[in-house]
Design a protein around this motif. Structure first.
Motif, mmCIF file in Angstrom:
data_model
loop_
_atom_site.group_PDB
_atom_site.id
_atom_site.type_symbol
_atom_site.label_atom_id
_atom_site.label_comp_id
_atom_site.label_asym_id
_atom_site.label_seq_id
_atom_site.Cartn_x
_atom_site.Cartn_y
_atom_site.Cartn_z
ATOM 1 N N VAL A 1 0.862 -1.192 0.000
ATOM 2 C CA VAL A 1 0.000 0.000 0.000
ATOM 3 C C VAL A 1 0.892 1.234 0.000
ATOM 4 O O VAL A 1 1.820 1.333 0.805
ATOM 5 C CB VAL A 1 -0.926 0.033 1.225
ATOM 6 N N VAL A 2 0.633 2.167 -0.937
ATOM 7 C CA VAL A 2 1.349 3.453 -0.928
ATOM 8 C C VAL A 2 0.350 4.554 -0.592
ATOM 9 O O VAL A 2 -0.805 4.513 -1.018
ATOM 10 C CB VAL A 2 2.042 3.739 -2.283
ATOM 11 N N VAL B 1 0.864 -7.123 5.152
ATOM 12 C CA VAL B 1 0.825 -6.190 4.020
ATOM 13 C C VAL B 1 1.938 -5.148 4.204
ATOM 14 O O VAL B 1 2.136 -4.639 5.306
ATOM 15 C CB VAL B 1 -0.553 -5.492 3.940
ATOM 16 N N THR B 2 2.668 -4.830 3.144
ATOM 17 C CA THR B 2 3.693 -3.780 3.196
ATOM 18 C C THR B 2 3.014 -2.416 3.008
ATOM 19 O O THR B 2 2.191 -2.269 2.106
ATOM 20 C CB THR B 2 4.723 -3.980 2.065
ATOM 21 N N VAL B 3 3.349 -1.452 3.840
ATOM 22 C CA VAL B 3 2.752 -0.110 3.713
ATOM 23 C C VAL B 3 3.854 0.934 3.628
ATOM 24 O O VAL B 3 4.790 0.929 4.438
ATOM 25 C CB VAL B 3 1.813 0.206 4.899
ATOM 26 N N ARG B 4 3.767 1.818 2.615
ATOM 27 C CA ARG B 4 4.713 2.928 2.466
ATOM 28 C C ARG B 4 3.954 4.236 2.657
ATOM 29 O O ARG B 4 3.158 4.622 1.794
ATOM 30 C CB ARG B 4 5.340 2.900 1.069
ATOM 31 N N LEU B 5 4.183 4.895 3.783
ATOM 32 C CA LEU B 5 3.510 6.163 4.061
ATOM 33 C C LEU B 5 4.359 7.332 3.571
ATOM 34 O O LEU B 5 5.575 7.261 3.588
ATOM 35 C CB LEU B 5 3.243 6.307 5.556
ATOM 36 N N GLY B 6 3.678 8.384 3.138
ATOM 37 C CA GLY B 6 4.370 9.603 2.729
ATOM 38 C C GLY B 6 5.019 9.511 1.360
ATOM 39 O O GLY B 6 5.768 10.396 0.963
ATOM 40 N N ASP B 7 4.736 8.423 0.607
ATOM 41 C CA ASP B 7 5.285 8.306 -0.748
ATOM 42 C C ASP B 7 4.274 7.580 -1.636
ATOM 43 O O ASP B 7 4.285 6.365 -1.751
ATOM 44 C CB ASP B 7 6.618 7.551 -0.745
ATOM 45 N N GLY B 8 3.407 8.376 -2.243
ATOM 46 C CA GLY B 8 2.426 7.787 -3.157
ATOM 47 C C GLY B 8 2.811 7.976 -4.610
ATOM 48 O O GLY B 8 2.017 7.727 -5.506
ATOM 49 N N ALA B 9 4.043 8.430 -4.858
ATOM 50 C CA ALA B 9 4.437 8.794 -6.227
ATOM 51 C C ALA B 9 5.234 7.703 -6.937
ATOM 52 O O ALA B 9 5.190 7.593 -8.157
ATOM 53 C CB ALA B 9 5.247 10.086 -6.204
ATOM 54 N N THR B 10 5.967 6.891 -6.164
ATOM 55 C CA THR B 10 6.899 5.937 -6.779
ATOM 56 C C THR B 10 6.237 4.589 -6.993
ATOM 57 O O THR B 10 5.606 4.047 -6.080
ATOM 58 C CB THR B 10 8.135 5.748 -5.860
#
Length: 477
Positions: A44-45, A65-74
């Motif tokens: 999740v981005v 689930v892997t979550v990347r906060l603060g980066d919805g662009a990559t």
């Protein structure tokens, strides 16, 4: 006329796939859980990194689930598919990268459509600039009155994923779809669908009115029985003409006037059907009385006709239309009568957050003291004010962009007295209602139909409506 191919995906197709979910929010979390449960490797981005996002991330990470906060662009490496929250704009860097890499992008509606069981309930779908929620709720009420197992789902707050994957079995679903959701749902094929109306809205998201209309028009693609359109809004009929539908699917109009063949309309206070009857050239079926519609304002009668058309397309008897409309209670802040004080009616239509909705609201009353203003979202008000000028007893303006409405009033209704309130504190609505009372005479309606969003002064349109109702109660006391 073409054939609308039905697309579905076996749950096993997702096993082992690397799927990126764009956005946490109302749709992202259920989508991530569902895909993880199907054996996909889910990342999740999310653009934001606030307290709520961190809580949602922690819940998902516990599941694996892997979550990347603060980066919805990559775009995460190896992504096979993106499932996005509907609000994410198509020009975001994530989607530009996906297009370059040949990675498909679906919305949660597309995912729900593909995951539904082969024998699952057909969808009766509703979109439009205004009136979607009310129409879907009316439709669900009519379907229930016919004894069918149904639910109002989609943009209305009940997740479509929950509806298609849950334990409960339905005969048919009443589905509200926004232009955002339709943009990301390329393979959706409804049983029957309606575009209620089209007016400029969300143009910052879609880029142009043409792109907005085209996304709304996707709702007609592959319809099987009926494409329902608004006779008074030619743009909706044009979308039907452009749609690629199943052989035998019909165009069905609704009108507040006398209906022609293949239309539903109004004759001497009666809602009548000349579309779903044996001889539509010589006969008509009475469905309900205008007084069965709550409230019987013109735009709400139009909503009722649209709901009736979809229900009739599904084979619902006329008596269920009447019973369903009688049983229906509209949500708060939609042309809701709050009280009469000293012979003046006070009506809360805080949900009228754009000019098209305010125009419909103003057309229902005469004479009106109009409370308006808020965040204009790029809207202009000349057409609205020019059309309503003859009905206006006065206007009380609030909110950040009120000057735009004041200037339109000066151009098109210079004789109408205007009170301009330069305050945004919690007491502003009480003062607005007091000023409106001063302008109103017995027999008038004081109407909160802001034609603007609320977030400059209130958390949402509900809070704005509650502030209005509270101020009216204080007048009455």
């Amino acid at each position: 006329m073409g054939s609308g191919k039905v697309t579905s995906s076996a749950p096993s197709e997702f096993r082992g796939k690397h799927i990126t979910v764009a956005g946490l929010g109302v749709s992202g979390v259920p989508a991530a859980k569902v895909l993880h449960g199907l054996g996909a490797h889910v990342t999740v981005v999310n653009d934001g990194d606030d307290e709520r996002a961190r809580a949602q991330a922690a819940e998902l990470e516990q599941l694996g689930v892997t979550v990347r906060l603060g980066d919805g662009a990559t775009l995460p490496e190896g992504t096979d598919l993106i499932v996005t929250a509907p609000g994410w704009k198509p020009d975001k860097p994530l989607f530009v990268a996906a297009e370059r890499a040949g990675v498909p992008v679906w919305g949660d509606v597309e995912l729900a459509w593909r995951l539904r069981r082969p024998d699952s309930a057909p969808w009766l779908a509703v979109t439009g600039t205004n009136g979607k929620t009310t129409t879907v709720q009316m439709l669900a009420s009519i379907l229930e009155a016919a004894g069918l197992r149904t639910a109002a789902v989609g943009n209305i707050g009940v997740s479509l994923l929950d509806a298609v994957l849950g334990e409960e079995e339905y005969d048919v679903l009443a589905v509200e779809l926004s232009s955002y959701q339709l943009h990301w749902a390329p393979s959706l094929r409804a049983h029957s669908a309606v575009v209620l109306n089209l007016a400029p809205d969300h143009l910052d998201w879609h880029g142009s009115l043409q792109a907005y209309a085209a996304d709304k028009g996707r709702i007609y693609e592959g319809n099987r029985v009926a494409c329902v359109y608004n006779v008074a809004d030619k743009a909706t009929e044009d979308l039907v003409r452009e749609a690629d539908v199943e052989e035998g699917c019909r165009a069905v109009g609704f009108t507040l006037g006398t209906p022609g063949p293949s239309q539903l309309g109004v004759v001497e206070g009666i809602l009548v059907d000349r579309a779903f009857v044996e001889d539509r050239y010589r006969s008509a079926q009475e469905l309900a009385e205008v007084s069965d519609v709550n409230p019987p304002a013109p735009h709400n009668v139009a909503n009722a006709l649209a709901a009736a058309a979809l229900a009739r397309a599904f084979g619902v008897p006329a008596t269920a239309v009447r019973d369903g409309l009688r049983a229906f209670t509209p949500d708060a802040h939609r042309i809701a009568h709050v009280a009469d004080v000293d012979g003046v009616a006070y009506v809360d239509d805080s949900k009228a957050t754009n000019t098209h909705a305010a125009e419909a609201s103003l057309a229902a009353y005469e004479p009106v003291v109009w409370i308006a203003g808020g965040l204009a979202k790029g809207a202009t008000f000349d057409e609205l004010v020019a059309g309503a000028a003859k009905r206006l007893r006065g206007a009380v303006l609030i909110g950040r962009d009120r000057a735009l409405i004041r200037e339109a009033l000066a151009r098109h209704a210079p004789e109408v007295p205007v009170v301009d309130l330069d305050r945004t504190d919690t007491g502003a609505m009480l003062q607005a209602v007091q000023e409106a009372r001063r302008l109103a005479r017995p027999g008038d309606t004081v109407l909160l139909a802001p034609a603007c969003a609320s977030m400059d002064m209130f958390a949402n349109y509900n809070r704005r409506g509650e502030a209005f109702a509270q101020a009216v109660r204080e007048l009455g006391a």
